[in-house]
Design an enzyme around this catalytic site. Structure first.
Site, short mmCIF file in Angstrom:
data_model
loop_
_atom_site.label_atom_id
_atom_site.label_comp_id
_atom_site.label_asym_id
_atom_site.label_seq_id
_atom_site.Cartn_x
_atom_site.Cartn_y
_atom_site.Cartn_z
N SER A 12 50.80 31.16 42.70
CA SER A 12 49.34 31.24 42.74
C SER A 12 48.78 30.07 43.54
CB SER A 12 48.76 31.17 41.32
OG SER A 12 47.40 30.78 41.39
N HIS A 37 49.89 35.02 45.36
CA HIS A 37 48.85 35.38 44.38
C HIS A 37 47.61 34.57 44.66
CE1 HIS A 37 47.51 36.96 40.47
NE2 HIS A 37 47.07 35.75 40.18
N ASP A 39 43.88 33.68 43.61
CA ASP A 39 42.98 33.72 42.46
C ASP A 39 41.52 33.53 42.86
OD1 ASP A 39 45.47 32.24 40.41
OD2 ASP A 39 44.58 34.21 40.14
N MET A 41 37.67 33.43 41.92
CA MET A 41 36.87 33.17 40.72
C MET A 41 35.40 32.98 41.12
SD MET A 41 39.34 30.50 38.76
CE MET A 41 41.07 30.90 38.50
N HIS A 70 43.69 38.53 42.96
CA HIS A 70 43.29 38.67 41.56
C HIS A 70 41.80 38.36 41.48
CE1 HIS A 70 43.83 36.92 37.21
NE2 HIS A 70 43.09 38.00 37.23
N MET A 72 38.75 37.62 39.58
CA MET A 72 38.16 37.21 38.31
C MET A 72 36.66 37.07 38.55
SD MET A 72 41.16 34.57 37.21
CE MET A 72 41.74 34.47 38.90
N MET A 141 47.18 38.85 31.34
CA MET A 141 46.74 37.45 31.31
C MET A 141 47.37 36.79 30.09
SD MET A 141 45.03 36.82 33.98
CE MET A 141 44.71 35.15 33.49
N GLY A 146 40.84 31.28 34.51
CA GLY A 146 39.93 30.27 35.04
C GLY A 146 40.64 29.03 35.56
N PHE A 147 41.80 28.74 34.95
CA PHE A 147 42.45 27.48 35.33
C PHE A 147 43.97 27.61 35.35
CE2 PHE A 147 38.53 25.19 35.13
CZ PHE A 147 37.79 25.87 34.17
N GLY A 149 47.75 25.54 34.96
CA GLY A 149 48.28 24.46 34.14
C GLY A 149 48.07 24.61 32.65
N ASP A 177 50.60 36.51 34.14
CA ASP A 177 49.72 35.61 34.86
C ASP A 177 49.21 34.49 33.95
OD1 ASP A 177 46.85 36.24 37.07
OD2 ASP A 177 48.22 34.55 36.83
N GLY A 178 49.87 33.31 34.09
CA GLY A 178 49.35 32.15 33.37
C GLY A 178 50.38 31.53 32.45
#
Ligand code: DX5
Ligand code: ZN
Length: 227
Positions: A12, A37, A39, A41, A70, A72, A141, A146-147, A149, A177-178
């Site tokens: 990502s 990927h 992201d 947002m 993706h 969001m 998810m 949103g973030f 890490g 994802d995540g």
């Protein structure tokens, strides 16, 4: 490309250097990434703001393979054509992004992209059976969007198992994802995942000028997934 459930690693770029997206995309592909990927947002559907169609169009020439976008964002319908025009191969929308997700998925395919459906951690999977003919990717998810890490939410592993059995032999990817790490990759693949998105786990320790770490991290994650 014929459908394959062979494990794919999708770094990502949320964890990449925002001042060097083009070079970062080239670096992760050169180091073994299967999908890139991306992201997106909007600071409304999720409490963070990244980039839009213009950035996707700018990085497209730097991605030889799959640009896995993706979204969001909410509303999403007004932007589908622009993201499709930017060169996205996949457009993944959130089940929670609006009242007419079935129509949104149809619009994505009508614009020439593969359609993905992303499901937030607290969202159930009851609507999925009604959408199986309209999706190419199911994005589970495993963190709140949103973030990067964040830590993977353990309760999501059961959701992956249930979705994998719901999909059966349909050509639908199960994407995680995540919070994907070397420590949970095998569990996720065993539960039925065939695409692992990872930001931190891949970009940590590397840079555009020292991309070898990306290759080491991608290979390690692939090995871990096959363990
Ligand atoms: C979060 C994004 C994820 C995230 C993954 O909203 O959808 O793709 O970037 O990052 P890590 O792997 O660091 O959790
Ligand atoms: Zn994502």
């Amino acid at each position: 490309m014929p459908f394959s459930r062979h494990l794919k690693i999708a770094p990502s770029i949320l964890s990449a250097d925002f001042a060097n997206f083009g070079a970062e995309c080239e670096a992760i592909e050169a180091q073994g990434a299967d999908w890139v990927h991306v992201d997106v947002m909007d600071g409304h559907f999720v409490p963070n703001l990244t980039f839009g169609p213009a950035t996707c169009a700018a990085i497209r020439p730097h991605i030889k393979g799959v640009m896995d976008v993706h979204l969001m964002i909410a509303p999403v319908d007004p932007y589908i054509a622009a993201f499709a025009k930017s060169g996205a191969d996949h457009l993944t929308v959130h089940l929670e992004s609006g009242p007419h997700v079935h129509r949104t998925l149809q619009a994505i395919r009508a614009n020439g992209c593969k359609a993905g459906l992303a499901i937030n951690p607290a969202t159930g999977i009851e609507p999925v059976p009604y959408l199986l003919d309209d999706i190419d990717i199911l994005n589970v998810m495993t963190v709140n969007p949103g973030f990067g890490g964040q830590k993977l939410i353990p309760a999501m592993v059961d959701k992956v198992r249930m979705l994998r059995s719901m999909v059966a032999d349909r050509p639908i990817h199960i994407q995680i994802d995540g919070g994907v790490t070397l420590g949970n990759a095998a569990l996720l693949v065993a539960a039925g995942a065939d695409v692992l998105v990872a930001g931190n786990a891949i970009f940590q320790g590397g840079s555009v000028t020292a991309p070898a770490a990306y290759g080491i991290n991608i290979a390690a994650l692939r090995r871990a997934g096959h363990a």
